[in-house]
Every structure is written in C-alpha cells, then in structure tokens.
Design an enzyme around this catalytic site. Structure first.
Site, PDB file in Angstrom:
ATOM      1  N   GLY A 228       0.824  -1.196   0.000  1.00 29.39           N
ATOM      2  CA  GLY A 228       0.000   0.000   0.000  1.00 29.39           C
ATOM      3  C   GLY A 228       0.859   1.246   0.000  1.00 29.39           C
ATOM      4  O   GLY A 228       2.008   1.237  -0.460  1.00 29.39           O
ATOM      5  N   THR A 230       3.151   4.470   1.151  1.00 27.15           N
ATOM      6  CA  THR A 230       4.312   4.595   2.016  1.00 27.15           C
ATOM      7  C   THR A 230       3.917   5.133   3.382  1.00 27.15           C
ATOM      8  O   THR A 230       4.457   4.708   4.415  1.00 27.15           O
ATOM      9  CB  THR A 230       5.362   5.505   1.356  1.00 27.15           C
ATOM     10  N   ALA A 232       1.077   4.641   5.039  1.00 27.51           N
ATOM     11  CA  ALA A 232       0.520   3.532   5.816  1.00 27.51           C
ATOM     12  C   ALA A 232       1.614   2.531   6.180  1.00 27.51           C
ATOM     13  O   ALA A 232       1.605   1.956   7.279  1.00 27.51           O
ATOM     14  CB  ALA A 232      -0.593   2.847   5.036  1.00 27.51           C
ATOM     15  N   GLU A 250       5.634  -3.594   0.849  1.00 31.12           N
ATOM     16  CA  GLU A 250       5.796  -3.230  -0.568  1.00 31.12           C
ATOM     17  C   GLU A 250       5.005  -1.954  -0.765  1.00 31.12           C
ATOM     18  O   GLU A 250       3.778  -1.951  -0.696  1.00 31.12           O
ATOM     19  CB  GLU A 250       5.302  -4.367  -1.468  1.00 31.12           C
ATOM     20  N   CYS A 284       2.017   0.755  -8.659  1.00 31.59           N
ATOM     21  CA  CYS A 284       3.171   1.279  -7.934  1.00 31.59           C
ATOM     22  C   CYS A 284       4.430   1.249  -8.784  1.00 31.59           C
ATOM     23  O   CYS A 284       5.364   2.029  -8.551  1.00 31.59           O
ATOM     24  CB  CYS A 284       3.379   0.506  -6.638  1.00 31.59           C
TER      25      CYS A 284
END
Length: 477
Positions: A228, A230, A232, A250, A284
């Site tokens: 998710g 960065t 979080a 990740e 991402c």
C-alpha cells in the site's frame, strides 16, 4: 448485484459481529455492484483465533513442503478454470480495463500459485552442513500466523504475492482485502474451500483502516505482509517494530524511464505504453517519469503525447478501452489535484488536463506534462493515475542521477538500441526491479523496493524465505 452477508473464518461462512456493510461501487457507473460485511475488531479477533488454532494444532504446518504443494497445485487448477470470472469481477469492482484484467489481474496470480506449487515439490525442509565439532542441521519452519493486508489496485496479484508463499511455508493467514475490492477475495475463498485447505489456514475479513490496524497490532499475529502507501507502511512498520514482529512492506514508487538518444522511439513507445499506463496508471511500478535528453526532448515529448492520446478512454468492460476510470471519487480528486499542482508549478500540459472525458464515472483525462524539473511535486510524489511527466537531462550520467534522485526505488527502465549498454545503466539505478527495453514482473524473481518503496522481497524463492524461520541444530555423537 453481488451480495455477501458472511465472513470466511475457520473454513466456514460465519455471521459478522456487527451490522455495518461495505458498498462496492462501480467506478464506471457510480452504481453499487456489491455489498459485503464491514469487519470489526471482534471479527479480526475471531479470524486470528482460527488462524492461531490452525497453526498451533492443525495439520497444515506439520505437512511436508511437497504435501502442501499438492494442495496449492489443486488450488491453481481451480483458479485456472475460473480466471476469466476473476478478471471480469476485478474489472467490475475497480475499473481495470478488461484487456489488462485478462492479461495480468487474473493470470499473474495463477502463475504464482503454479510457481510455488512447483517449487514446493522439491524444496528441502532441512539441509546438513559441517560444524566445528559435528554436523549441523539447518531447518526451515513457518513463521506463524500472517496478517496479509492488501490494496485495491491489483487485488488478486498482491494477495497472491503473500498467500501463495505463505501457504507453501506452512503459515496460516488472515487476509484483509481493501474495502474497495472485497468481491474477488470471496471468489478466492470459494476456491480455497474446493481445493481442500484445512479450516483456519486462510481466513478473509474485509474491513476498513481501524479494524485493519487492530489486525496488524494483534498479539496473535507473527508477521504482517503489507502492500500500500508509504505513509501507511510507515505506521505498520512502527507497530511491528515496537512488537518485534516480522514485517514485509511493498510500498510506493515514482519510477523513471530513461530514453537514451539511440532509442527507437516508435518501438519504445509500444512497450512503454504498458509500463507507464497499466491499470489506468494505478500501479506502484508505473514508469511515470520519462527522462529525455535535451537533444531529443521535443521529439520524445511528441512521441509520449501521441502514445497517451492513442489510448481510448471509456468503459472498462469494453475490450477496445485502453484507459478506464479511477477506483473512487477521492482518487479522481487526488489525481486532478496533482494536475492542478503541475500547472501551478509551471509545467506545460501537452495532452489532457482538467477537462473530464465523461460526466459520469470517476474518469480523468490522461495527461502529459513537459517542461518538468525533478524538484517539482509532480515529479517527486506518487500520483497514482494516468499522469506522466517528461524531464530533460544533459547526458547519461545526469539521467542516472535524476533517476536516483527520488525518495522511492521500486522500478525503472532504460530504452536503447544497445541492450548490453542498457545493462550498464540498469546496474547504476537503485531500484528493486528494472527493465531494459521492457518492464515486467517475473514470478520466479524477487520483487520489492529500495528506500521508501519498502522492506523485503516478494516472489521467487526470496518471497518464500520471508515466511520462514531458520533454525540451526548442532549435535555431537
């Protein structure tokens, strides 16, 4: 409408603890297409208890790798038979163009199941090594109960980067799908039941942030696997660090595509199109910074603009659609906010802008910015939509410097007529995955990021290692 009124816990469909529900809204029509229970902290407690029971007392961790591989192989066969259904479901719930769903959203998770099933058939539980005073046995054991927290953009892909290796390792799992995309997880639960996973090995509770944090901080969880944002990820990493809990993260990216002067632009744009705009830009690994030399800058800007303009924007269920809607109204607002920021920073809109292509649905106009410097917010922050910036560089060393001048380090590409020279460039860019005249994620190779793009690796044997504890046993006599 697809409606579910139960949760998948302990191998059964059980009633939720609360009465709140999550509406799944089509990004194309803005109509409700599904409804599921909104999991609570009590539901997470029940799911962790089921996973804990299955790990501490059930057969799954005590089976051999080969025995677990056989079950994963059966799950792969069932998944294969239903992957078309899975692709359509993901397109319906989050707006991925059906061509991309059929290309990646469903087939790649299947490939992960097949890969780990094959790896497990010959994977060694123990190996022997010489020690100072006698033989050593190095033993691989499952890490325990895993909390898998996944996002909405490629829900099954990210789910399987965690579930497939965790299953092979012998772990038990509590999966928390994103509230935007819970429907595909229900289909996965059906498949798991059919494949014969023992009760409690896989538990699924869709929920929002509060229940998700309760799961992450639960003392019955041994490892958290998160994909998710960065922001979080920092919060989850802090919780796990305080508890000395295993964690893999990740996170985001702002990847650079370096176009060298010898690149064939026509050929490069064909491949870069997917690398930059996959999944409506909601990826991402998307190559959203296009780096072009001053010598060919105008030519590259024109080529990128033509490439973006060639993608039809529209109904994601239409195979002719290249770019569909964003997942939610808030995402539409976010991306349009960045387009406005780019304009205010002085970047030039070459294609797109703030005019929406449709009145209904969470669409934005695919946008290309020229005249961008690497210190602008649109060059540094992850936008997560179909917005590309073209940044000039002076020479190859400058291009590599700009590519590395980022808080992130997830992916990247170089485009050149000399692939061997492209390898030299690839070795100098600090990212976890890289492509020379292409970009792809390989099931058998590690995936993850440097810097703020995360901690740990998924996929390949390295992805399995993240779910194992290593025990050394020395003996005399």
């Amino acid at each position: 409408m697809r409606q579910h009124d139960t949760l998948f816990i302990g191998g059964e469909w059980v009633a939720p603890a609360g009465t709140a529900t999550i509406d799944v809204v089509s990004p194309h029509t803005e109509e409700v297409v599904g409804r599921v229970p909104d999991g609570t902290a009590a539901d997470m407690d029940r799911a962790v208890a089921a996973a804990r029971q299955a790990f501490d007392h059930g057969p799954w961790p005590r089976m051999t790798f080969a025995e677990r591989a056989e079950v994963i192989g059966r799950l792969a066969e069932i998944y294969n038979a239903r992957q078309g259904e899975m692709a359509q479901l993901i397109t319906e719930e989050m707006g991925s163009p059906i061509t991309f769903s059929n290309l990646a959203q469903a087939p790649q998770p299947l490939g992960m199941l097949q890969y780990y099933a094959e790896l497990g058939r010959s994977f060694a539980q123990e190996d022997e090594r010489p020690g100072l005073f006698g033989p050593l046995t190095v033993r691989r054991e499952p890490v325990g109960v895993v909390a898998a927290v996944v996002p909405w953009n490629v829900p099954q892909f990210v789910t399987m980067t965690k579930v497939a290796p965790a299953l092979l390792a012998g772990c038990t799992i509590v999966l928390k799908p994103a509230p935007e995309t819970p429907l595909d997880a229900y289909l996965l639960a059906e498949m798991a039941m059919e494949a014969g996973l023992p009760p409690g090995v896989l538990n699924i509770v869709a929920a929002g942030r509060e229940a998700g944090e309760h799961l992450v901080s639960h003392t019955g969880v041994d490892k958290v696997a998160f994909t998710g944002s960065t922001a979080a990820g920092r919060r989850i990493g802090a919780i796990c660090g305080e508890q000395l809990k295993r964690v893999s993260l990740e996170l985001g990216g702002k990847s650079a595509a370096i176009i060298l002067d010898d690149a064939d632009l026509a050929a490069s744009m064909g491949f870069l199109s997917l690398a930059a705009l996959m999944n409506n830009g909601q990826a991402c690994v998307a190559q959203t910074r296009i780096l072009a030399s001053h010598n060919r800058y105008d030519e590259v800007v024109e080529a990128v603009a033509n490439m973006v303009s060639s993608h039809p924007v529209g109904d994601p269920t239409d195979p002719a659609t290249g770019i569909g809607p964003l997942v939610a109204k808030r995402q539409q607002d976010r991306v349009e906010g960045y387009i406005k920021i780019g304009m205010e920073e002085g970047a030039k809109v070459v294609v797109g802008g703030l005019d929406r292509p449709y009145d209904r649905g969470w669409y934005v106009s695919p946008t290309v910015f020229a005249g961008v410097s690497n210190d602008m917010r649109v060059a540094r922050e992850e936008i997560f939509g179909p917005v590309l910036v073209v940044i000039p560089y002076t020479d190859e060393a400058d291009a590599i410097r700009i590519a590395n001048d980022s808080d992130y380090g997830l992916a990247g590409t170089v485009w050149t007529a000399d692939a061997e020279h492209g390898m030299d460039v690839a070795r100098q860019v600090r990212t976890g995955t890289y492509g020379v005249n292409c970009f792809m994620l390989e099931t058998g190779a590690p995936f993850g990021g440097y810097k703020a793009s995360g901690i740990g690796r998924e996929l390949g044997p390295e992805g399995l290692n993240g779910y194992l504890e290593y025990k050394t046993i020395a003996r005399l006599g």
